[in-house]
Design a protein around this motif. Structure first.
Motif, PDB file in Angstrom:
ATOM      1  N   HIS A  50     -48.050  10.550  55.303  1.00 18.92           N
ATOM      2  CA  HIS A  50     -47.149  11.297  56.177  1.00 18.92           C
ATOM      3  C   HIS A  50     -46.167  10.336  56.857  1.00 18.92           C
ATOM      4  N   ILE A  51     -44.878  10.678  56.795  1.00 20.39           N
ATOM      5  CA  ILE A  51     -43.856   9.844  57.430  1.00 20.39           C
ATOM      6  C   ILE A  51     -42.900  10.715  58.245  1.00 20.39           C
ATOM      7  N   GLY A  52     -42.060  10.071  59.039  1.00 14.94           N
ATOM      8  CA  GLY A  52     -41.069  10.783  59.858  1.00 14.94           C
ATOM      9  C   GLY A  52     -39.687  10.766  59.254  1.00 14.94           C
ATOM     10  N   PHE A  53     -39.629  10.662  57.923  1.00  9.27           N
ATOM     11  CA  PHE A  53     -38.365  10.669  57.168  1.00  9.27           C
ATOM     12  C   PHE A  53     -37.563   9.377  57.341  1.00  9.27           C
ATOM     13  N   ARG A  54     -38.190   8.310  57.826  1.00  9.60           N
ATOM     14  CA  ARG A  54     -37.474   7.042  57.985  1.00  9.60           C
ATOM     15  C   ARG A  54     -37.767   6.122  56.804  1.00  9.60           C
ATOM     16  N   LYS A  55     -36.769   5.307  56.440  1.00  8.79           N
ATOM     17  CA  LYS A  55     -36.844   4.489  55.228  1.00  8.79           C
ATOM     18  C   LYS A  55     -38.019   3.523  55.239  1.00  8.79           C
ATOM     19  N   ASN A  56     -38.219   2.823  56.338  1.00  3.73           N
ATOM     20  CA  ASN A  56     -39.279   1.818  56.360  1.00  3.73           C
ATOM     21  C   ASN A  56     -40.650   2.443  56.129  1.00  3.73           C
ATOM     22  N   GLU A  57     -40.805   3.695  56.548  1.00  3.06           N
ATOM     23  CA  GLU A  57     -42.081   4.376  56.349  1.00  3.06           C
ATOM     24  C   GLU A  57     -42.298   4.724  54.887  1.00  3.06           C
ATOM     25  N   GLY A  68     -47.290  15.328  32.046  1.00  2.00           N
ATOM     26  CA  GLY A  68     -48.442  14.481  31.765  1.00  2.00           C
ATOM     27  C   GLY A  68     -48.919  13.655  32.943  1.00  2.00           C
ATOM     28  N   CYS A  69     -48.345  13.852  34.114  1.00  2.00           N
ATOM     29  CA  CYS A  69     -48.759  13.077  35.294  1.00  2.00           C
ATOM     30  C   CYS A  69     -50.120  13.554  35.786  1.00  2.00           C
ATOM     31  N   LYS A  70     -50.997  12.591  36.110  1.00  2.00           N
ATOM     32  CA  LYS A  70     -52.354  12.905  36.558  1.00  2.00           C
ATOM     33  C   LYS A  70     -52.594  12.520  38.015  1.00  2.00           C
ATOM     34  N   ARG A  71     -51.928  11.471  38.454  1.00  2.00           N
ATOM     35  CA  ARG A  71     -52.116  11.009  39.838  1.00  2.00           C
ATOM     36  C   ARG A  71     -50.761  11.091  40.559  1.00  2.00           C
ATOM     37  N   ILE A  72     -50.584  12.201  41.238  1.00  2.00           N
ATOM     38  CA  ILE A  72     -49.295  12.490  41.879  1.00  2.00           C
ATOM     39  C   ILE A  72     -49.409  12.249  43.382  1.00  2.00           C
ATOM     40  N   ALA A  73     -48.703  11.241  43.860  1.00  2.00           N
ATOM     41  CA  ALA A  73     -48.689  10.940  45.293  1.00  2.00           C
ATOM     42  C   ALA A  73     -47.670  11.835  45.991  1.00  2.00           C
ATOM     43  N   ILE A  74     -47.910  12.100  47.270  1.00  2.00           N
ATOM     44  CA  ILE A  74     -46.952  12.898  48.041  1.00  2.00           C
ATOM     45  C   ILE A  74     -46.498  12.116  49.267  1.00  2.00           C
ATOM     46  N   CYS A  75     -45.192  11.947  49.359  1.00  2.00           N
ATOM     47  CA  CYS A  75     -44.571  11.368  50.557  1.00  2.00           C
ATOM     48  C   CYS A  75     -44.287  12.565  51.467  1.00  2.00           C
ATOM     49  N   ALA A  76     -45.267  12.893  52.302  1.00  2.00           N
ATOM     50  CA  ALA A  76     -45.199  14.098  53.127  1.00  2.00           C
ATOM     51  C   ALA A  76     -44.427  13.824  54.414  1.00  2.00           C
ATOM     52  N   GLY A  77     -43.993  14.908  55.050  1.00  2.00           N
ATOM     53  CA  GLY A  77     -43.275  14.769  56.313  1.00  2.00           C
ATOM     54  C   GLY A  77     -44.235  14.731  57.484  1.00  2.00           C
ATOM     55  N   PRO A  78     -43.728  14.821  58.705  1.00  2.00           N
ATOM     56  CA  PRO A  78     -44.578  14.805  59.898  1.00  2.00           C
ATOM     57  C   PRO A  78     -45.608  15.932  59.845  1.00  2.00           C
ATOM     58  N   LYS A  79     -46.848  15.628  60.242  1.00  2.00           N
ATOM     59  CA  LYS A  79     -47.931  16.616  60.167  1.00  2.00           C
ATOM     60  C   LYS A  79     -47.635  17.854  61.014  1.00  2.00           C
ATOM     61  N   GLU A  80     -46.944  17.648  62.159  1.00  2.00           N
ATOM     62  CA  GLU A  80     -46.712  18.753  63.081  1.00  2.00           C
ATOM     63  C   GLU A  80     -45.542  19.649  62.671  1.00  2.00           C
ATOM     64  N   LEU A  81     -44.750  19.219  61.705  1.00  2.00           N
ATOM     65  CA  LEU A  81     -43.570  19.980  61.294  1.00  2.00           C
ATOM     66  C   LEU A  81     -43.973  21.064  60.303  1.00  2.00           C
ATOM     67  N   LEU A  82     -43.626  22.309  60.612  1.00  2.00           N
ATOM     68  CA  LEU A  82     -44.071  23.447  59.812  1.00  2.00           C
ATOM     69  C   LEU A  82     -43.612  23.363  58.369  1.00  2.00           C
ATOM     70  N   ILE A  83     -42.358  22.979  58.128  1.00  2.00           N
ATOM     71  CA  ILE A  83     -41.870  22.924  56.745  1.00  2.00           C
ATOM     72  C   ILE A  83     -42.628  21.858  55.951  1.00  2.00           C
ATOM     73  N   SER A  84     -43.063  20.788  56.618  1.00  2.00           N
ATOM     74  CA  SER A  84     -43.865  19.760  55.949  1.00  2.00           C
ATOM     75  C   SER A  84     -45.216  20.334  55.548  1.00  2.00           C
ATOM     76  N   GLN A  85     -45.806  21.122  56.432  1.00  2.00           N
ATOM     77  CA  GLN A  85     -47.098  21.748  56.146  1.00  2.00           C
ATOM     78  C   GLN A  85     -46.982  22.691  54.952  1.00  2.00           C
ATOM     79  N   GLU A  86     -45.897  23.479  54.918  1.00  2.00           N
ATOM     80  CA  GLU A  86     -45.716  24.433  53.827  1.00  2.00           C
ATOM     81  C   GLU A  86     -45.527  23.718  52.489  1.00  2.00           C
ATOM     82  N   ARG A  87     -44.771  22.628  52.494  1.00  2.00           N
ATOM     83  CA  ARG A  87     -44.543  21.883  51.252  1.00  2.00           C
ATOM     84  C   ARG A  87     -45.813  21.146  50.822  1.00  2.00           C
ATOM     85  N   PHE A  88     -46.596  20.687  51.785  1.00  2.00           N
ATOM     86  CA  PHE A  88     -47.870  20.038  51.487  1.00  2.00           C
ATOM     87  C   PHE A  88     -48.837  21.037  50.845  1.00  2.00           C
TER      88      PHE A  88
END
Length: 383
Positions: A266-273, A225-245
């Motif tokens: 988009h984050i670099g997998f760090r907690k503060n981000e 039932g979720c309608k607004r799904i946010a994505i905590c994506a990885g670095p834009k330049e990382l291929l696996i992040s692009q594929e998951r996006f």
């Protein structure tokens, strides 16, 4: 003190091999041979690496005899071989692996370069690699790039200097140029990529089910039932992040949900981000009712932060993450994930590299996708 059994001379005695476990001597004074019970060998000095020559001197035999005995040659009498092995053990003899490798052109060693050994995924992959390599008679040398391209390049150089027979590599976040791999690939070094790969290079690749895994996770959230799904994506330049996006966007399109750029961070997998991403989403006029993190570690960090703020999971915000480990199952509520089977990834990668080493020019590289599995837990169960 040893003396000749014929003339009792003690000075002009030399070792002359051994017979039935007894040391044989030649007395130069009377030209007679005699044997005495074998005595413990004097250990080598502390900083001295015992050699075949040391063993030969201790027993009064030729170094070539010792070499053949240590290599289980059928030319050597079994009693002689056993005595040589006994002395080798007492002298703490260890083969010179580099010298052996130069003689036969192989070290039976494979190199592995990973981005971060602390991540459970890579720890699982290494376990699979080690198991397969050990069973096949290979040693494993492991290097960590710590997500640095320059460190990764130095890692590869160090492994090649160590004469590894082949290389397994998963690239760092910073790596966008692969000249350091091309160099050794052109020299004929067997190289296999896994997880973070370079598609432009003609190597075998063991890759994850990135697109499908993300699609299934987002599809599951939509069906809750979720309608607004946010994505905590990885670095834009990382291929696996692009594929998951892309998997995320495809699921939204498949189920008729609009794509909102405000829900992408988009984050670099760090907690503060990850916390920065949450702050942005909660400040929106219409905040998300679900969050999908392309790395499960960030999903767990977001859950901890949501609970600190009194936001109920999954009633107010459902959470799902790509990847799995023990913490994901133990956290309350347990995290819904796409399990990657890292042990299997390591096993397949190691087997592929060993086949590449054995087959040489006859090896045909291919892409191998390791199928993952959706694991639904309480963090996403709105219904």
């Amino acid at each position: 003190m040893i003396q000749c059994t014929n003339c009792q001379e003690t000075q002009n005695l030399v070792k002359a091999g051994f017979v039935r476990g007894k040391q044989r001597f030649l007395c130069k004074s009377c030209e007679s041979y005699f044997t005495v019970q074998t005595t413990p060998v004097t250990p080598a000095k502390k900083n001295h690496q015992t050699t075949i020559v040391d063993i030969a001197k201790a027993l009064g035999v030729a170094p070539s005899t010792v070499s053949r005995a240590l290599n289980n040659s059928k030319e050597i009498n079994e009693n002689t071989r056993q005595e040589i092995l006994r002395v080798a053990q007492e002298l703490d003899y260890r083969p010179n692996l580099l010298a052996q490798s130069l003689n036969r052109g192989a070290t039976n060693t494979i190199g592995v370069v990973i981005p971060d050994i602390q991540r459970p995924f890579f720890a699982g992959v290494l376990s699979g690699i080690q198991q397969v390599a050990s069973n096949a008679g290979y040693r494993v040398m492991i290097c960590q790039s710590n997500e640095s391209h320059s460190t990764e390049t130095l890692n590869v150089q160090a492994l090649m200097s160590s004469q590894v027979d082949g290389l397994l590599i998963s690239h760092s976040v910073e790596t966008t140029s692969f000249e350091h791999i091309k160099l050794h690939l052109n020299r004929g070094i067997p190289i296999v990529h896994f997880d973070r790969v370079a598609y432009e290079l003609p190597t075998a690749k063991v890759i994850l089910d990135n697109f499908r895994g993300s699609f299934l996770l987002v599809e599951h959230l939509i069906k809750q039932g979720c309608k607004r799904i946010a994505i905590c994506a990885g670095p834009k330049e990382l291929l696996i992040s692009q594929e998951r996006f892309e998997g995320y966007k495809s699921a939204l399109q498949e189920y008729g949900l609009s794509f909102d750029p405000d829900l992408v961070y988009h984050i670099g997998f760090r907690k503060n981000e990850a916390v920065d991403a949450l702050n942005q989403w909660l400040s929106l006029e219409s905040p998300p009712d679900a969050i999908f993190a392309v790395h499960h570690g960030n999903a767990i960090e977001l859950m901890v932060e949501l609970k600190k703020r009194g936001i109920k999971i999954p009633a107010q915000i459902a959470v799902a993450g790509f990847g799995d480990d023990q913490i994901a199952e133990l956290i309350e509520p347990a995290l819904t994930v796409f399990h990657q089977f890292p042990l299997q990834v390591g096993e397949i990668a190691a087997n592929t590299l060993i086949n590449n080493i054995i087959d040489g020019d006859n090896f045909v590289p291919e892409d191998i996708i390791v199928q993952g599995k959706l694991v639904v837990r309480k963090s996403s169960l709105k219904i």
